[in-house]
Design a protein around this motif. Sequence first.
Motif, PDB file in Angstrom:
ATOM      1  N   PRO A  68       0.872  -1.201  -0.103  1.00 43.17           N
ATOM      2  CA  PRO A  68      -0.049   0.032  -0.052  1.00 43.17           C
ATOM      3  C   PRO A  68       0.785   1.225   0.106  1.00 43.17           C
ATOM      4  O   PRO A  68       1.838   1.241   0.702  1.00 43.17           O
ATOM      5  CB  PRO A  68      -0.732   0.023   1.497  1.00 43.17           C
ATOM      6  N   GLU A  69       0.352   2.285  -0.764  1.00 43.16           N
ATOM      7  CA  GLU A  69       1.035   3.692  -0.677  1.00 43.16           C
ATOM      8  C   GLU A  69       0.240   4.502   0.432  1.00 43.16           C
ATOM      9  O   GLU A  69       1.116   5.337   1.017  1.00 43.16           O
ATOM     10  CB  GLU A  69       0.763   4.441  -2.049  1.00 43.16           C
ATOM     11  N   ILE A  70      -0.716   4.167   0.866  1.00 36.89           N
ATOM     12  CA  ILE A  70      -1.253   4.840   2.066  1.00 36.89           C
ATOM     13  C   ILE A  70      -1.949   3.800   2.885  1.00 36.89           C
ATOM     14  O   ILE A  70      -2.600   2.898   2.284  1.00 36.89           O
ATOM     15  CB  ILE A  70      -2.440   5.907   1.497  1.00 36.89           C
ATOM     16  N   ILE A  71      -1.786   4.203   4.200  1.00 38.68           N
ATOM     17  CA  ILE A  71      -2.639   3.339   5.256  1.00 38.68           C
ATOM     18  C   ILE A  71      -3.647   3.958   6.064  1.00 38.68           C
ATOM     19  O   ILE A  71      -3.195   5.101   6.453  1.00 38.68           O
ATOM     20  CB  ILE A  71      -1.669   2.527   6.138  1.00 38.68           C
ATOM     21  N   TYR A  88       3.603   0.998  15.488  1.00 40.62           N
ATOM     22  CA  TYR A  88       3.733  -0.373  15.572  1.00 40.62           C
ATOM     23  C   TYR A  88       4.348  -0.718  14.121  1.00 40.62           C
ATOM     24  O   TYR A  88       5.023  -1.335  13.880  1.00 40.62           O
ATOM     25  CB  TYR A  88       2.677  -1.197  15.770  1.00 40.62           C
ATOM     26  N   MET A  89       3.567  -0.153  12.932  1.00 40.32           N
ATOM     27  CA  MET A  89       3.902  -0.241  11.754  1.00 40.32           C
ATOM     28  C   MET A  89       5.350   0.441  11.240  1.00 40.32           C
ATOM     29  O   MET A  89       6.122  -0.225  10.463  1.00 40.32           O
ATOM     30  CB  MET A  89       2.678   0.128  10.756  1.00 40.32           C
ATOM     31  N   MET A  90       5.515   1.579  11.702  1.00 37.90           N
ATOM     32  CA  MET A  90       6.520   2.382  11.408  1.00 37.90           C
ATOM     33  C   MET A  90       7.874   1.821  12.016  1.00 37.90           C
ATOM     34  O   MET A  90       9.050   1.762  11.376  1.00 37.90           O
ATOM     35  CB  MET A  90       6.621   3.774  11.995  1.00 37.90           C
ATOM     36  N   SER A  91       7.753   0.916  13.091  1.00 39.70           N
ATOM     37  CA  SER A  91       8.853   0.458  13.996  1.00 39.70           C
ATOM     38  C   SER A  91       9.173  -1.049  13.452  1.00 39.70           C
ATOM     39  O   SER A  91      10.228  -1.518  13.950  1.00 39.70           O
ATOM     40  CB  SER A  91       8.797   0.482  15.356  1.00 39.70           C
ATOM     41  N   PHE A 103       7.885  -4.352   7.810  1.00 42.86           N
ATOM     42  CA  PHE A 103       7.151  -3.379   6.937  1.00 42.86           C
ATOM     43  C   PHE A 103       7.868  -2.071   6.331  1.00 42.86           C
ATOM     44  O   PHE A 103       7.285  -1.280   5.785  1.00 42.86           O
ATOM     45  CB  PHE A 103       5.976  -2.770   7.699  1.00 42.86           C
ATOM     46  N   ALA A 104       9.120  -2.479   6.641  1.00 41.23           N
ATOM     47  CA  ALA A 104      10.055  -1.065   6.338  1.00 41.23           C
ATOM     48  C   ALA A 104      10.050  -0.911   4.829  1.00 41.23           C
ATOM     49  O   ALA A 104      10.253   0.502   4.612  1.00 41.23           O
ATOM     50  CB  ALA A 104      11.562  -1.445   6.628  1.00 41.23           C
ATOM     51  N   GLU A 105       9.850  -1.794   3.736  1.00 42.03           N
ATOM     52  CA  GLU A 105       9.715  -1.453   2.430  1.00 42.03           C
ATOM     53  C   GLU A 105       8.328  -1.204   2.036  1.00 42.03           C
ATOM     54  O   GLU A 105       8.398  -0.869   0.554  1.00 42.03           O
ATOM     55  CB  GLU A 105      10.222  -2.760   1.765  1.00 42.03           C
ATOM     56  N   LEU A 106       7.305  -1.100   2.572  1.00 42.14           N
ATOM     57  CA  LEU A 106       6.197  -0.680   2.433  1.00 42.14           C
ATOM     58  C   LEU A 106       6.303   0.850   1.882  1.00 42.14           C
ATOM     59  O   LEU A 106       6.867   1.633   2.643  1.00 42.14           O
ATOM     60  CB  LEU A 106       4.985  -0.684   3.315  1.00 42.14           C
ATOM     61  N   ASP A 107       5.687   1.172   0.785  1.00 44.77           N
ATOM     62  CA  ASP A 107       5.571   2.788   0.026  1.00 44.77           C
ATOM     63  C   ASP A 107       4.855   3.734   1.381  1.00 44.77           C
ATOM     64  O   ASP A 107       5.476   4.740   1.737  1.00 44.77           O
ATOM     65  CB  ASP A 107       5.036   2.863  -1.046  1.00 44.77           C
TER      66      ASP A 107
END
Length: 313
Positions: free
Chosen positions: A248-251, A267-270, A274-278
Amino acid sequence: MKRLMIGMISSLVVCADLAMAATTVNSCNRTVTFEEPPKRAISNDVNLTEMMLVLGLADRMVGYTGISGWKTLDEKMRAGVKALPELSAKYPTKEVLIGADADFFFAGWNYGMKVGGEVTPETLAPFDIKVYELTESCTHIMEKGKATIDDMYADITNLGAIFDVEEKAAELVKGYKSEIASFTDSLEKADKPPRVFVYDSGEDAPFTAGRYGMPTALIEAAGGRNIMQDFDKSWATVTWEEVVERNPEIIVIVNYGKVTAEQKRKYMMSNPAFAELDAVKNDRFVTLEYVEATPGPRNIQAIKTLAKAFSSK
């Protein structure tokens, strides 16, 4: 004899007027007829209750259910229901509805009723409690196309007919459509719809909205594409692997419950997974409150919030 004939004619006229006053609406796979507008209505959940309030129906209600056990009321909603009791913190029992002497229950499947559960249109019918079912939720009991904003408009329109406030309902729907069109037309459109993931809750596996959930309709109305729009559910769990694969480009985070929207974002940022998600690389998150993400009047603000987020780089 002449007086008798006049009396009979008068009775026929009254009966004809009553017959003309009856209102029939579609509710999922049923038709429901109301001989007169309900006088002792109950709604379940914050979004359904707000539909009743925007139509000015608080004085036709004896209470509401299913709010404090799951979520909190903001100031606007507290003011709207201050004169009404909450009859049940979560889903009501049949006894709660009967005990309130209700004549109408506005609920949905997984919005106050469960398939095969204690409270359904069939179980309430013997007690003269008529049920109108939330349109978006009909997918749980019948074949239905993917969710659209028209589902919410249909509920407002049908409630207007049931409670004899058709003009108010028509004005609201017309205003909603105009407001959305005016706002979205003023925004710069993306070359192609951004890929969007709805993150409701869950760390081991995410709970999200599929093709039959209202967020899919909101995302599309705002110019985006739900990456789970081919998921034949309204709300359900998927795997993180599926999310990563679809990138996803936006969550969109749904904010309610004990875990806040900011905690979900962190949680998602750390999480290295998920590090390679746009969306993570560019820190593109947008928050919707529960009452905005589920069918109801605040869908209009939700579309505006999403459209603005989708158009920004």
